[in-house]
Design an enzyme around this catalytic site. Structure first.
Site, PDB file in Angstrom:
ATOM      1  N   ARG A  25       0.708  -1.204   0.060  1.00 43.40           N
ATOM      2  CA  ARG A  25       0.096  -0.042   0.088  1.00 43.40           C
ATOM      3  C   ARG A  25       0.893   1.405  -0.138  1.00 43.40           C
ATOM      4  O   ARG A  25       0.577   2.382   0.641  1.00 43.40           O
ATOM      5  CB  ARG A  25      -0.582   0.081   1.196  1.00 43.40           C
ATOM      6  CG  ARG A  25      -2.055  -1.113   1.282  1.00 43.40           C
ATOM      7  CD  ARG A  25      -3.389  -0.345   0.737  1.00 43.40           C
ATOM      8  NE  ARG A  25      -4.205  -1.508   0.463  1.00 43.40           N
ATOM      9  CZ  ARG A  25      -5.201  -1.500   1.240  1.00 43.40           C
ATOM     10  NH1 ARG A  25      -5.766  -0.667   2.213  1.00 43.40           N
ATOM     11  NH2 ARG A  25      -6.190  -2.564   0.931  1.00 43.40           N
ATOM     12  N   ARG A  29      -3.676   6.780   0.923  1.00 46.93           N
ATOM     13  CA  ARG A  29      -4.172   8.106   1.413  1.00 46.93           C
ATOM     14  C   ARG A  29      -3.211   8.917   2.103  1.00 46.93           C
ATOM     15  O   ARG A  29      -3.202  10.010   2.438  1.00 46.93           O
ATOM     16  CB  ARG A  29      -5.491   7.806   1.990  1.00 46.93           C
ATOM     17  CG  ARG A  29      -6.690   7.380   1.048  1.00 46.93           C
ATOM     18  CD  ARG A  29      -7.732   6.846   1.902  1.00 46.93           C
ATOM     19  NE  ARG A  29      -7.309   5.480   2.160  1.00 46.93           N
ATOM     20  CZ  ARG A  29      -8.039   4.694   2.878  1.00 46.93           C
ATOM     21  NH1 ARG A  29      -9.406   5.005   3.076  1.00 46.93           N
ATOM     22  NH2 ARG A  29      -7.591   3.514   3.131  1.00 46.93           N
ATOM     23  N   ARG A  38      -7.556  11.638  -5.595  1.00 49.31           N
ATOM     24  CA  ARG A  38      -8.922  10.998  -4.968  1.00 49.31           C
ATOM     25  C   ARG A  38     -10.106  12.011  -4.961  1.00 49.31           C
ATOM     26  O   ARG A  38     -11.134  11.646  -4.864  1.00 49.31           O
ATOM     27  CB  ARG A  38      -8.639  10.131  -3.796  1.00 49.31           C
ATOM     28  CG  ARG A  38      -8.044   8.807  -4.229  1.00 49.31           C
ATOM     29  CD  ARG A  38      -9.331   7.874  -4.150  1.00 49.31           C
ATOM     30  NE  ARG A  38      -9.870   7.455  -3.277  1.00 49.31           N
ATOM     31  CZ  ARG A  38     -11.145   7.843  -2.991  1.00 49.31           C
ATOM     32  NH1 ARG A  38     -11.724   8.603  -3.694  1.00 49.31           N
ATOM     33  NH2 ARG A  38     -11.850   7.351  -1.792  1.00 49.31           N
ATOM     34  N   ASP A  74      -7.086  -3.340  -7.100  1.00 53.23           N
ATOM     35  CA  ASP A  74      -7.858  -3.956  -5.905  1.00 53.23           C
ATOM     36  C   ASP A  74      -7.989  -5.596  -5.999  1.00 53.23           C
ATOM     37  O   ASP A  74      -8.214  -5.943  -7.225  1.00 53.23           O
ATOM     38  CB  ASP A  74      -8.919  -3.492  -5.513  1.00 53.23           C
ATOM     39  CG  ASP A  74      -9.134  -3.463  -3.973  1.00 53.23           C
ATOM     40  OD1 ASP A  74      -8.600  -2.877  -2.950  1.00 53.23           O
ATOM     41  OD2 ASP A  74      -9.812  -4.714  -3.543  1.00 53.23           O
ATOM     42  N   TYR A 147     -14.931 -12.197   1.182  1.00 54.50           N
ATOM     43  CA  TYR A 147     -15.707 -11.015   0.924  1.00 54.50           C
ATOM     44  C   TYR A 147     -16.902 -11.297   0.043  1.00 54.50           C
ATOM     45  O   TYR A 147     -18.046 -10.712   0.241  1.00 54.50           O
ATOM     46  CB  TYR A 147     -14.643  -9.991   0.202  1.00 54.50           C
ATOM     47  CG  TYR A 147     -13.680  -9.349   0.956  1.00 54.50           C
ATOM     48  CD1 TYR A 147     -14.306  -8.474   1.726  1.00 54.50           C
ATOM     49  CD2 TYR A 147     -12.349  -9.579   1.013  1.00 54.50           C
ATOM     50  CE1 TYR A 147     -13.122  -7.728   2.648  1.00 54.50           C
ATOM     51  CE2 TYR A 147     -11.364  -8.984   1.597  1.00 54.50           C
ATOM     52  CZ  TYR A 147     -11.697  -8.208   2.508  1.00 54.50           C
ATOM     53  OH  TYR A 147     -10.753  -7.592   3.134  1.00 54.50           O
TER      54      TYR A 147
END
Ligand code: CP3
Length: 323
Positions: A25, A29, A38, A74, A147
């Protein structure tokens, strides 16, 4: 050596001039320049734009002397391309509009379509970062199953835990295995040097059951690949050693108990600490290696949005000082 040859040499147990380093990652952010991108588009819009994926993957490479880069995407784009309708609601994490809650919903899923935007992102990043080791990636069948069956992130994934023991659940796990194999091969064909499989929820299963449900399927995937692979399992008991070229381990795993190649094990929270503490954590991981050099320095899990960008610089420099 450049980052590409250094990382590939460590994974191949060949001599290196210094340890390679990157961070899971590393695009994200915690970087103001990522947040700027974003602000103009949603996370999924960003994933669907190869140009913007390339831009955000390059952002950490401009700031830090990293050895590797990972395509910006992702793990959940695979079940999305099977028709499960992936959504990201701000603050809530991922969910599916059509989760595979039962046999009928699982049967309604199709083979993945329209993942070409990922392969185009790999091609563009390959061209833009020729000297960096380029990682492609996918979720493990079991982690995608968690998921997809649960429909959202939920503690313990009870629906997935129940479904894994049904005929339709096993069939879905096998379909995900095929889909992941195709997805990783296509990323390698587009220019990735290495692929990483993320078994984020592998630790939900006891070790013996994990071997059967998750490990055996990861082994089927890596057996199909010609290029090196890394397997990240979020469990500290060393499970997964030998399934891929290298095992990527979470914090709390003793690197001294593994023969390598290995990656990871530094807690992402270490990057909230001061520079001396960060350097001490890097030296502690190095001491665990007891002289072996077939290791890629990385965190034990993804970098968090709260990480100060300066801490990443300290971490990378500390690895480089090891030589
Ligand atoms: O530098 C990189 O590693 C970028 C590529 C990458 C992302 N996700 C981007 C992302 C990778 C390798 C992943 C893998 C991934 N995605 C995993 C396996 C690794 C792990 O973290 O255990 C999992 C479980 C996912 C599913 C996922 N995606 C979740 C649970 C979330 C929400 C949590 C969060 O951090 O918001 C995401 C969103 C996501 N994937 C973001 C990024 C940069 C944040 C999206 C944003 O900008 O809002």
């Amino acid at each position: 050596m450049n980052g590409r040859s250094r990382t590939l040499a460590a994974l191949a147990c060949q001599p290196i001039d210094r340890f390679p380093v990157w961070l899971m990652r590393q695009a994200g952010r915690y970087l103001p320049e990522y947040r700027e991108v974003r602000a103009k588009m949603s996370f999924l819009e960003l994933c669907h734009s190869p140009e913007q994926c390339t831009e955000v993957a390059l952002q950490p490479l401009r700031r830090y002397p990293l050895d590797a880069t990972i395509v910006f995407s992702d793990i959940l784009v695979v079940p999305d391309a099977m028709g499960a309708d992936l959504r990201f609601v701000a603050g809530d994490g991922p969910s599916f509009g059509r989760p595979a809650r039962d046999a009928a919903a699982a049967a309604a899923l199709h083979d993945p379509v329209e993942l070409d935007y990922v392969y185009e992102a790999v091609r563009q990043l390959r061209a833009a970062a020729p000297d960096h080791c380029l990682f492609g990636f996918a979720g493990s069948p079991w982690t995608l199953f968690c998921y997809l069956v649960q429909g959202e992130a939920e503690e313990g994934y009870p629906a997935a835990m129940a479904a894994k023991d049904t005929d339709w659940g096993r069939a879905l796990l096998d379909r995900l295995t095929d889909a992941v194999t195709v997805h990783l091969k296509a990323q390698l064909a587009a220019g990735a040097d290495v692929v990483q499989v993320f078994d984020t929820w592998g630790g939900l299963l006891g070790r013996t059951e994990w071997e059967e449900v998750s490990g055996a399927r990861i082994a089927r995937i890596t057996a199909e690949l010609r290029e090196p692979s890394v397997c990240f399992v979020r469990a500290t008991d060393g499970r997964g050693e030998g399934l891929a070229t290298a095992l990527s381990v979470p914090a709390g795993t003793d690197l001294g108990a593994l023969r390598g190649p290995t990656q990871g094990n530094i807690a992402p929270e270490v990057l909230y600490e001061d520079a001396d503490t960060i350097r001490a954590a890097v030296r502690a991981a190095h001491a665990q290696l007891r002289g072996r050099r077939n290791h890629v320095f990385n965190l034990g899990h993804g970098l968090t949005p709260k990480t100060p960008p300066e801490a990443v610089a300290t971490f990378v420099a500390a690895v480089q000082e090891l030589g």
